[in-house]
Design an enzyme around this catalytic site. Sequence first.
Site, PDB file in Angstrom:
ATOM      1  N   LYS A  83       0.851  -1.190   0.000  1.00 22.66           N
ATOM      2  CA  LYS A  83       0.000   0.000   0.000  1.00 22.66           C
ATOM      3  C   LYS A  83       0.884   1.236   0.000  1.00 22.66           C
ATOM      4  O   LYS A  83       1.762   1.384   0.869  1.00 22.66           O
ATOM      5  CB  LYS A  83      -0.826   0.009   1.277  1.00 22.66           C
ATOM      6  CG  LYS A  83      -2.316  -0.019   1.067  1.00 22.66           C
ATOM      7  CD  LYS A  83      -2.976  -0.093   2.417  1.00 22.66           C
ATOM      8  CE  LYS A  83      -4.417   0.266   2.321  1.00 22.66           C
ATOM      9  NZ  LYS A  83      -5.026   0.357   3.656  1.00 22.66           N
TER      10      LYS A  83
HETATM   11  C1  E4P Z   1      -8.340   0.482   4.085  1.00 24.11           C
HETATM   12  O1  E4P Z   1      -7.578   0.158   3.212  1.00 24.11           O
HETATM   13  C2  E4P Z   1      -8.291   1.790   4.761  1.00 24.11           C
HETATM   14  O2  E4P Z   1      -7.064   1.998   5.366  1.00 24.11           O
HETATM   15  C3  E4P Z   1      -9.423   1.878   5.755  1.00 24.11           C
HETATM   16  O3  E4P Z   1     -10.595   1.384   5.124  1.00 24.11           O
HETATM   17  C4  E4P Z   1      -9.624   3.244   6.344  1.00 24.11           C
HETATM   18  O4  E4P Z   1     -10.811   3.230   7.097  1.00 24.11           O
HETATM   19  P1  E4P Z   1     -11.174   4.384   8.143  1.00 24.11           P
HETATM   20  O5  E4P Z   1     -11.469   5.625   7.374  1.00 24.11           O
HETATM   21  O6  E4P Z   1     -12.393   3.865   8.855  1.00 24.11           O
HETATM   22  O7  E4P Z   1      -9.990   4.540   9.042  1.00 24.11           O
END
Ligand code: E4P
Length: 223
Positions: A83
């Site tokens: 990522k």
């Molecule tokens: C996933 O890849 C993201 O990091 C995550 O869905 C972020 O979610 P949040 O906005 O609830 O922290």
Amino acid sequence: MKFFVDTADIEQIRDLAATGLLDGVTTNPSLVAKTGGDFFEVVREICALVDGPVSAEVAATDVDGMVDEGRTLAELADNVAIKVPLTWDGLKACRALRQDGTMVNVTLCFSANQALLAAKAGASFISPFVGRLDDIGQDGMQLIAEIIEIYGNYDSIDTEVLVASVRSPMHVLHAARLGADVCTIPPDVIRQLTKHALTDKGLDAFLADWRQTGQSILDRDAP
Ligand code: E4P
């Protein structure tokens, strides 16, 4: 639509993987911090539990640092997806890691133009954060619709739309209706998907009627 779970909690992942519903996992630094565990160990354990892509996020912000960290993380297992944030350096790192043959999930996407850039950089997944857009009074699902429309205009784009920052079953429903490739869902929201008041009510009524019969399916000698 593929279901990823949005957590780094091993027990939650183990439990959900047993249902056969899980197609992958997404983590981020905040989710890893919550576990209190060693990042590499957490990633290795998750990758062993789930066959599909497991997103592990870099912590560097410069291109060389992101590529080095991404290459290191990619060695942990074959199903690691790196990522990287949707920044200029993140897009360059995406390109380099994709040239290595590593899956890349470009994260922190909040606009359709950003998603177009990620696709052009060869991202395997683009992660638009719907919940965080809703939080500031914008329509997160509208962004998903725009990205799906744009990606659908070009046969050359094979980046998968991964709906992230999901907060409720309604986000999952809308993502599926729009034809998103993947939805990454917190464990409690995945469990909420089974819930309907009429299911519980109907089951209670069936069981009450069944008790009236005095029969047992397994014990055929019961009165
Ligand atoms: C996933 O890849 C993201 O990091 C995550 O869905 C972020 O979610 P949040 O906005 O609830 O922290």
